[in-house]
Write a protein that holds these residues in place. Structure first.
Motif, short mmCIF file in Angstrom:
data_model
loop_
_atom_site.label_atom_id
_atom_site.label_comp_id
_atom_site.label_asym_id
_atom_site.label_seq_id
_atom_site.Cartn_x
_atom_site.Cartn_y
_atom_site.Cartn_z
N GLU A 234 0.90 11.35 6.77
CA GLU A 234 1.69 12.51 6.40
C GLU A 234 2.84 12.10 5.50
N LEU A 235 3.16 12.98 4.57
CA LEU A 235 4.25 12.76 3.63
C LEU A 235 5.32 13.83 3.82
N THR A 236 6.56 13.40 3.79
CA THR A 236 7.70 14.31 3.79
C THR A 236 8.62 13.92 2.64
N MET B 132 12.36 18.60 0.85
CA MET B 132 11.78 19.53 1.84
C MET B 132 11.48 18.77 3.13
N PRO B 133 12.52 18.37 3.87
CA PRO B 133 12.30 17.52 5.06
C PRO B 133 11.56 18.22 6.18
N GLY B 134 11.47 19.54 6.16
CA GLY B 134 10.80 20.25 7.24
C GLY B 134 9.32 20.45 7.02
N GLU B 135 8.79 20.03 5.88
CA GLU B 135 7.37 20.24 5.58
C GLU B 135 6.62 18.91 5.62
N ARG B 136 5.38 18.96 6.11
CA ARG B 136 4.51 17.79 6.17
C ARG B 136 3.29 18.02 5.29
N HIS B 137 2.92 16.99 4.55
CA HIS B 137 1.77 17.07 3.65
C HIS B 137 0.79 15.95 4.01
N ALA B 138 -0.39 16.33 4.50
CA ALA B 138 -1.38 15.36 4.93
C ALA B 138 -2.00 14.66 3.72
N PHE B 139 -2.29 13.38 3.90
CA PHE B 139 -2.95 12.62 2.83
C PHE B 139 -3.91 11.62 3.44
N GLU C 103 -2.02 3.63 -2.57
CA GLU C 103 -2.19 4.96 -3.14
C GLU C 103 -2.95 5.85 -2.18
N ALA C 104 -2.57 7.11 -2.14
CA ALA C 104 -3.22 8.09 -1.25
C ALA C 104 -3.38 9.40 -1.99
N GLU C 105 -4.29 10.23 -1.50
CA GLU C 105 -4.58 11.53 -2.10
C GLU C 105 -4.23 12.64 -1.13
N LEU C 106 -3.54 13.66 -1.62
CA LEU C 106 -3.20 14.80 -0.77
C LEU C 106 -4.47 15.55 -0.38
N GLU C 107 -4.54 15.94 0.89
CA GLU C 107 -5.73 16.62 1.39
C GLU C 107 -5.76 18.09 0.98
N ALA C 108 -4.62 18.72 0.88
CA ALA C 108 -4.54 20.14 0.51
C ALA C 108 -3.97 20.28 -0.90
N ARG C 109 -4.27 21.38 -1.52
CA ARG C 109 -3.72 21.65 -2.85
C ARG C 109 -2.20 21.75 -2.77
N PRO C 110 -1.47 21.00 -3.59
CA PRO C 110 -0.01 21.01 -3.49
C PRO C 110 0.57 22.37 -3.84
N GLY C 111 1.64 22.71 -3.15
CA GLY C 111 2.31 23.97 -3.40
C GLY C 111 3.12 23.94 -4.68
N PRO C 112 3.62 25.08 -5.11
CA PRO C 112 4.37 25.14 -6.37
C PRO C 112 5.71 24.43 -6.32
N VAL D 270 1.54 6.31 7.76
CA VAL D 270 0.09 6.10 7.83
C VAL D 270 -0.29 5.87 9.29
N TYR D 271 -1.21 6.68 9.81
CA TYR D 271 -1.66 6.53 11.20
C TYR D 271 -2.68 5.39 11.27
N VAL D 272 -2.43 4.43 12.19
CA VAL D 272 -3.33 3.28 12.35
C VAL D 272 -4.25 3.49 13.54
N ASP D 273 -3.70 3.54 14.75
CA ASP D 273 -4.48 3.79 15.97
C ASP D 273 -3.52 4.00 17.14
N GLU D 274 -4.08 4.11 18.35
CA GLU D 274 -3.29 4.25 19.56
C GLU D 274 -3.05 2.86 20.17
N ARG D 275 -1.78 2.57 20.46
CA ARG D 275 -1.43 1.28 21.04
C ARG D 275 -0.34 1.45 22.09
N LYS D 276 -0.11 0.38 22.87
CA LYS D 276 0.93 0.42 23.88
C LYS D 276 2.30 0.59 23.23
N LEU D 277 3.12 1.44 23.87
CA LEU D 277 4.44 1.69 23.31
C LEU D 277 5.28 0.42 23.26
N VAL D 278 5.16 -0.42 24.28
CA VAL D 278 5.96 -1.64 24.30
C VAL D 278 5.59 -2.53 23.12
#
Length: 282
Positions: free
Chosen positions: A199-201, A205-212, A233-242, A254-262
């Motif tokens: 996700e990109l912020t 516009m800190p309140g909006e998230r843009h998936a990539f 480099e990454a590509e936006l999944e949705a058409r960018p807004g105006p 960038v989401y990698v996987d699920e891991r232990k919090l510690v």
């Protein structure tokens, strides 16, 4: 040990018992709790294609109606060069060609075949020069190659200024096709692979998230503040807004996987300790 056990199991010492219970709860939480491991990096929004508009000839700027920050449509006029010298050159070549045609006709009338062939070559040369001038005249108008945004270039304060052939005057990026450029720390680059999502912020516009989706992990690195960063480099999944524009900066995760919090909270420090110990071992 006996005194500790008496405090835990015996009467009184409520604060000590509460602290021990809290410590056990925290240890259990760290041992079993998991979370999303995401890599954070500074990000910049770029146009997927960025077209440079250069000076086709050595000349002077006559008109520059648009500048960086303006949106354009395909074929829209951005600027114009002073074409008076080229128009005079075109008139000169037209007159020269007409004279050569008359000489050719005279040579053919007098049956001077050698002279006619020489004049024919001169006519071909004049026509080639005339075509070159016509092509240069067609390029004196700088037009937008596609619908987009002018990301660099401002000639409004340079009217009449000389420019050299090949000089970059404007850069245009499309409004509907963006890519995200992430600067990933070299300590985290091993965890980033093509196909991961994130996700990109942007700062505006800190309140909006843009998936990539990550599309490319490049070997290009840059040094900043004593640390190395690799370009991803990454590509936006949705058409960018105006409201999105090329050049906007923010933070991408960038989401990698699920891991232990510690592990998520301490792996940076433990990796540094391991490297430091290894560097001192014989």
């Amino acid at each position: 040990v006996v005194r500790l056990w008496q405090r835990l199991a015996g009467p009184g010492h409520a604060g000590f018992k509460l602290g021990a219970v809290a410590l056990v709860a925290v240890a259990a939480f760290l041992a079993f709790a998991s979370g999303a491991y995401r890599i954070s990096a500074n990000a910049t929004l770029e146009g997927a294609v960025q077209r440079a508009i250069t000076a086709p000839i050595n000349g002077y700027v006559k008109e520059a109606s648009l500048r960086a920050g303006d949106t354009v449509t395909k074929g829209q006029l951005i600027g114009r060069f002073d074409d008076r010298d080229l128009r005079l050159e075109r008139v000169k070549l037209q007159s020269q060609r007409e004279q050569l045609v008359r000489q050719y006709r005279e040579a053919m009338a007098n049956r001077e075949r050698a002279q006619a062939e020489i004049v024919t070559s001169q006519i071909a040369q004049a026509e080639a020069q005339f075509a070159l001038v016509e092509e240069q005249l067609a390029r004196t108008e700088m037009v937008a190659p596609f619908d987009g945004l002018i990301v660099s270039g401002d000639l409004s304060q340079s009217l009449g200024a000389p420019v050299e052939r090949g000089q970059v005057l404007f850069e245009v990026a499309p409004l509907a096709d963006y890519r995200v450029a992430l600067q990933v720390d070299e300590r985290d680059i091993a965890h980033v692979v093509v196909g991961q999502r994130g996700e990109l912020t942007v700062s505006s516009m800190p309140g909006e998230r843009h998936a990539f989706t990550v599309t490319k992990v490049t070997p290009v690195n840059s040094a900043k503040e004593g640390r190395n960063f690799f370009r991803v480099e990454a590509e936006l999944e949705a058409r960018p807004g105006p409201r999105l524009r090329p050049g906007m900066e923010g933070v991408g995760k960038v989401y990698v996987d699920e891991r232990k919090l510690v592990w998520i909270w301490t792996h940076g420090f433990t990796d540094w300790v391991r490297l430091w110990i290894w560097s001192w071992l014989p």
